[in-house]
Design a protein around this motif. Sequence first.
Motif, PDB file in Angstrom:
ATOM      1  N   CYS A   1       9.904  17.098  -2.933  1.00 47.19           N
ATOM      2  CA  CYS A   1      10.159  15.885  -2.142  1.00 47.19           C
ATOM      3  C   CYS A   1       9.032  14.875  -2.330  1.00 47.19           C
ATOM      4  N   LEU A   2       7.797  15.349  -2.326  1.00 52.16           N
ATOM      5  CA  LEU A   2       6.660  14.437  -2.508  1.00 52.16           C
ATOM      6  C   LEU A   2       6.662  13.827  -3.903  1.00 52.16           C
ATOM      7  N   ALA A   3       7.002  14.599  -4.911  1.00 51.19           N
ATOM      8  CA  ALA A   3       7.008  14.095  -6.287  1.00 51.19           C
ATOM      9  C   ALA A   3       8.081  13.021  -6.467  1.00 51.19           C
ATOM     10  N   ALA A   4       9.252  13.231  -5.915  1.00 57.17           N
ATOM     11  CA  ALA A   4      10.344  12.261  -6.061  1.00 57.17           C
ATOM     12  C   ALA A   4      10.048  10.999  -5.275  1.00 57.17           C
ATOM     13  N   ASP A   5       9.408  11.156  -4.112  1.00 57.89           N
ATOM     14  CA  ASP A   5       9.160  10.018  -3.248  1.00 57.89           C
ATOM     15  C   ASP A   5       7.947   9.211  -3.697  1.00 57.89           C
ATOM     16  N   SER A   6       7.045   9.808  -4.464  1.00 55.66           N
ATOM     17  CA  SER A   6       5.794   9.141  -4.803  1.00 55.66           C
ATOM     18  C   SER A   6       5.994   7.968  -5.760  1.00 55.66           C
ATOM     19  N   TRP A   7       6.999   7.976  -6.589  1.00 58.47           N
ATOM     20  CA  TRP A   7       7.210   6.901  -7.569  1.00 58.47           C
ATOM     21  C   TRP A   7       7.711   5.633  -6.896  1.00 58.47           C
ATOM     22  N   ALA A   8       8.589   5.737  -5.921  1.00 55.59           N
ATOM     23  CA  ALA A   8       9.252   4.571  -5.368  1.00 55.59           C
ATOM     24  C   ALA A   8       8.506   3.947  -4.209  1.00 55.59           C
ATOM     25  N   GLY A   9       7.459   4.525  -3.708  1.00 53.07           N
ATOM     26  CA  GLY A   9       6.920   4.062  -2.447  1.00 53.07           C
ATOM     27  C   GLY A   9       5.721   3.152  -2.479  1.00 53.07           C
ATOM     28  N   VAL A  10       4.976   2.970  -3.591  1.00 55.22           N
ATOM     29  CA  VAL A  10       3.745   2.196  -3.566  1.00 55.22           C
ATOM     30  C   VAL A  10       3.846   1.026  -4.545  1.00 55.22           C
ATOM     31  N   TYR A  11       3.474  -0.153  -4.052  1.00 57.43           N
ATOM     32  CA  TYR A  11       3.487  -1.369  -4.877  1.00 57.43           C
ATOM     33  C   TYR A  11       2.102  -1.976  -4.880  1.00 57.43           C
ATOM     34  N   LYS A  12       1.655  -2.398  -6.067  1.00 61.85           N
ATOM     35  CA  LYS A  12       0.379  -3.078  -6.211  1.00 61.85           C
ATOM     36  C   LYS A  12       0.706  -4.561  -6.362  1.00 61.85           C
ATOM     37  N   CYS A  13       0.251  -5.372  -5.411  1.00 60.02           N
ATOM     38  CA  CYS A  13       0.558  -6.794  -5.413  1.00 60.02           C
ATOM     39  C   CYS A  13      -0.727  -7.584  -5.631  1.00 60.02           C
ATOM     40  N   THR A  14      -0.713  -8.463  -6.639  1.00 56.35           N
ATOM     41  CA  THR A  14      -1.883  -9.288  -6.951  1.00 56.35           C
ATOM     42  C   THR A  14      -1.479 -10.742  -6.793  1.00 56.35           C
ATOM     43  N   ASP A  15      -2.219 -11.483  -5.959  1.00 55.43           N
ATOM     44  CA  ASP A  15      -1.870 -12.890  -5.766  1.00 55.43           C
ATOM     45  C   ASP A  15      -2.532 -13.760  -6.824  1.00 55.43           C
ATOM     46  N   GLY A  16      -2.300 -15.070  -6.743  1.00 57.95           N
ATOM     47  CA  GLY A  16      -2.794 -16.000  -7.752  1.00 57.95           C
ATOM     48  C   GLY A  16      -4.314 -16.054  -7.857  1.00 57.95           C
ATOM     49  N   SER A  17      -5.030 -15.757  -6.783  1.00 58.53           N
ATOM     50  CA  SER A  17      -6.497 -15.795  -6.823  1.00 58.53           C
ATOM     51  C   SER A  17      -7.103 -14.446  -7.181  1.00 58.53           C
ATOM     52  N   GLY A  18      -6.288 -13.464  -7.513  1.00 62.91           N
ATOM     53  CA  GLY A  18      -6.789 -12.188  -7.996  1.00 62.91           C
ATOM     54  C   GLY A  18      -6.935 -11.107  -6.937  1.00 62.91           C
ATOM     55  N   HIS A  19      -6.629 -11.360  -5.670  1.00 63.92           N
ATOM     56  CA  HIS A  19      -6.718 -10.351  -4.617  1.00 63.92           C
ATOM     57  C   HIS A  19      -5.577  -9.346  -4.765  1.00 63.92           C
ATOM     58  N   THR A  20      -5.929  -8.069  -4.641  1.00 62.16           N
ATOM     59  CA  THR A  20      -4.952  -6.997  -4.819  1.00 62.16           C
ATOM     60  C   THR A  20      -4.692  -6.294  -3.498  1.00 62.16           C
ATOM     61  N   ASN A  21      -3.420  -6.051  -3.228  1.00 60.11           N
ATOM     62  CA  ASN A  21      -3.003  -5.297  -2.042  1.00 60.11           C
ATOM     63  C   ASN A  21      -2.079  -4.177  -2.497  1.00 60.11           C
ATOM     64  N   TYR A  22      -2.148  -3.027  -1.812  1.00 62.02           N
ATOM     65  CA  TYR A  22      -1.214  -1.929  -2.052  1.00 62.02           C
ATOM     66  C   TYR A  22      -0.342  -1.833  -0.812  1.00 62.02           C
ATOM     67  N   GLN A  23       0.962  -1.774  -1.022  1.00 64.20           N
ATOM     68  CA  GLN A  23       1.874  -1.730   0.126  1.00 64.20           C
ATOM     69  C   GLN A  23       3.107  -0.914  -0.224  1.00 64.20           C
ATOM     70  N   SER A  24       3.859  -0.530   0.806  1.00 63.04           N
ATOM     71  CA  SER A  24       5.035   0.306   0.596  1.00 63.04           C
ATOM     72  C   SER A  24       6.306  -0.516   0.356  1.00 63.04           C
ATOM     73  N   SER A  25       6.240  -1.823   0.580  1.00 61.96           N
ATOM     74  CA  SER A  25       7.417  -2.682   0.349  1.00 61.96           C
ATOM     75  C   SER A  25       7.176  -3.539  -0.898  1.00 61.96           C
ATOM     76  N   PRO A  26       8.240  -4.002  -1.548  1.00 64.55           N
ATOM     77  CA  PRO A  26       8.074  -4.836  -2.750  1.00 64.55           C
ATOM     78  C   PRO A  26       7.274  -6.102  -2.458  1.00 64.55           C
ATOM     79  N   CYS A  27       6.603  -6.607  -3.493  1.00 66.26           N
ATOM     80  CA  CYS A  27       5.736  -7.777  -3.363  1.00 66.26           C
ATOM     81  C   CYS A  27       6.556  -9.051  -3.199  1.00 66.26           C
ATOM     82  N   ASN A  28       5.908 -10.086  -2.642  1.00 64.22           N
ATOM     83  CA  ASN A  28       6.525 -11.415  -2.566  1.00 64.22           C
ATOM     84  C   ASN A  28       6.642 -11.992  -3.966  1.00 64.22           C
ATOM     85  N   GLU A  29       7.453 -13.039  -4.096  1.00 66.57           N
ATOM     86  CA  GLU A  29       7.678 -13.641  -5.413  1.00 66.57           C
ATOM     87  C   GLU A  29       6.407 -14.256  -5.997  1.00 66.57           C
ATOM     88  N   GLU A  30       5.508 -14.769  -5.140  1.00 61.42           N
ATOM     89  CA  GLU A  30       4.312 -15.423  -5.659  1.00 61.42           C
ATOM     90  C   GLU A  30       3.211 -14.440  -6.081  1.00 61.42           C
TER      91      GLU A  30
END
Length: 196
Positions: A11-40
Motif C-alpha cells: 500500500c505504501l509503495a503504490a501510494d508513494s508515487w501519486a502523493g508528493v508534488y514538488k512545486c517551484t515558483d518563478g523566483s525559484g522557491h520550492t514547496n513540496y505538497q500533496s496536491s498538484p501545483c498551480n499553473e504558475e
Amino acid sequence: MRKLFCLLTLCLAADSWAGVYKCTDGSGHTNYQSSPCNEEHKAEQVNTITGGKVDLTASERLQAEEAERKKQQSLQEQAEQQAKLDAIVQRKQDAKAQAELTQALIKQNPLQFSAFAIPPYDPEKLPAQVKPFESRLPDVEKFRRLAAQKALSSGECQRVEADELTAKSKLEQLVFLINCSSGKTFTFTESELSPP
C-alpha cells in the motif's frame, strides 16, 4: 503479522508515487505538497521511494502542443475541403454563364441554329461522355459555342443541328463535332478554337 506487513508495504509503495508534488515558483522557491501545483509553478511529481521525478509542466506543455497541432491540422483540412466545395460551386456558376451565352446566341440567330442544337449540360446530370470532363465544364460550354460559330463562318454550314463533345476528347485537348443541316460535319479541337 507477516501478511499484514507485506500488505502495508504494498500500500505504501503504490501510494508513494501519486502523493508528493514538488512545486517551484518563478523566483525559484520550492514547496513540496500533496496536491498538484498551480499553473504558475513548475510542477514535478516525486516518487518518495525511488526519488524519481516526472516533470508535469513539460508533459502538460507537450500535450497542449499536440492538441494545438491537431487543431491546426483539422482547421487546415476543413479549409481545404471548403476550398474544394467553393471551386465546385464556382465551376458550376461559370458553366451556367457560358451556357446562357450560348442560348442567347441561339435565340438571336434562329435561322443558324436549331432550337436544340447546343443544349446546356446540367452539372448534376452529365452524360457519360461528358462526366470525365466535369472539371472543365465551363470550357466545354464555351468551346461548343465557338465550334458552332466557326462551322457557320466556314460558309459550308447554313444551320447547326448538333454540337457535342466527342469521344476523341482528352482532358487537356477537347474535341467537338458539329452537324449541319446540309449534312456537312465539322470536327474542331480546343486548340483550333482558342485564340492565338
